[in-house]
Design a protein around this motif. Structure first.
Motif, PDB file in Angstrom:
ATOM      1  N   PHE A 119       0.819  -1.202   0.000  1.00 45.98           N
ATOM      2  CA  PHE A 119       0.000   0.000   0.000  1.00 45.98           C
ATOM      3  C   PHE A 119       0.860   1.261   0.000  1.00 45.98           C
ATOM      4  O   PHE A 119       0.472   2.293  -0.550  1.00 45.98           O
ATOM      5  CB  PHE A 119      -0.934   0.005   1.217  1.00 45.98           C
ATOM      6  N   HIS A 165       3.135   0.855  -3.643  1.00 46.15           N
ATOM      7  CA  HIS A 165       2.347   0.598  -4.870  1.00 46.15           C
ATOM      8  C   HIS A 165       3.190  -0.089  -5.932  1.00 46.15           C
ATOM      9  O   HIS A 165       2.953   0.087  -7.129  1.00 46.15           O
ATOM     10  CB  HIS A 165       1.755   1.910  -5.429  1.00 46.15           C
ATOM     11  N   GLN A 166       4.211  -0.862  -5.487  1.00 42.46           N
ATOM     12  CA  GLN A 166       5.078  -1.583  -6.411  1.00 42.46           C
ATOM     13  C   GLN A 166       4.853  -3.090  -6.261  1.00 42.46           C
ATOM     14  O   GLN A 166       4.908  -3.608  -5.138  1.00 42.46           O
ATOM     15  CB  GLN A 166       6.552  -1.267  -6.126  1.00 42.46           C
TER      16      GLN A 166
END
Length: 233
Positions: free
Chosen positions: A41, A44-45
């Motif tokens: 979160f 975001h990878q």
């Protein structure tokens, strides 16, 4: 071969009938699940690099708890002499205990595969680093279990066996920080003893024969020393 199979089954049954195995798996999955979710979160990878490094640390903390009873308990209960006089070699005894402990490591890795499956479901991750990371953790786990088994062969006290293993793992984790301060060629020798130096390439997607050889050498050397420790009794 049949005697080895019976011994391996006995060791695996003893390990998985112990509450320690399920407590370790539960704690491992809860911590890694929280870390995986938080990292995903925040960054975001679709990557597991951060998770692999945390698994690396958790394995060093949990491996002593898995291996501490393997031979120390046999010595404490006076069943080691009975085992050594049975029609199985010291090599078979050590291999059976090693493979039984590795089966728990393997189960933990397989269960953590749910994180990789989640990445594949929600994104498009690069599976190269994921495969190399799991391969590195399997080799790393083998080295830890081998060293822990050796520590368990040296004492009848499970707590002392766990403390010996944990101290050794922590030393080999941070030893490169001291190695960089030494003059050449001692710096190269000490840095190359570091567990983290040899694991780092696996976590980021690179596999070098030198790192594979390091973990396999540690595993084989510690298993050989464990056999020697049993043979001297």
């Amino acid at each position: 071969m049949r005697s080895f199979g019976v011994l391996l089954g006995k060791e695996a049954t003893a390990l998985f009938s112990s509450p320690i195995a399920y407590v370790l798996m539960t704690v491992f999955l809860l911590i890694m699940g929280y870390s995986f979710t938080l990292t995903l979160f925040l960054s975001h990878q679709p990557s597991m690099v951060h998770v692999f490094f945390q698994m690396f640390v958790l394995f060093m903390l949990t491996a002593p708890l898995i291996t501490m009873r393997l031979l120390a308990e046999e010595r404490k209960l006076k069943t080691l002499e009975v085992l050594l006089t049975s029609p199985v070699s010291e090599v078979a005894i050590v291999l059976a205990k090693f493979l039984a402990a590795m089966s728990l490591i393997l189960v933990m890795l397989l269960l953590s595969g749910a994180y990789a499956a989640a990445l594949a479901w929600f994104g498009d991750p690069d599976f190269g680093p994921i495969y190399s990371g799991y391969f590195g953790l399997l080799l790393f786990g083998g080295a830890l279990v081998g060293a822990g088994l050796l520590a368990s062969a040296l004492t009848a006290n499970q707590v002392i066996a766990a403390l010996i293993s944990l101290s050794l793992f922590l030393l080999l984790w941070i030893i490169d920080n001291f190695g960089w301060l030494l003059p050449s060629p001692f710096d190269t020798v000490v840095v190359n003893l570091s567990l983290s130096v040899h694991f780092r390439p696996f976590a980021i997607g690179s596999i070098y024969l030198s790192d594979v050889g390091f973990f396999l050498s540690v595993t084989l050397l510690t298993l050989l020393l464990t056999v020697r420790a049993l043979a001297r009794r």
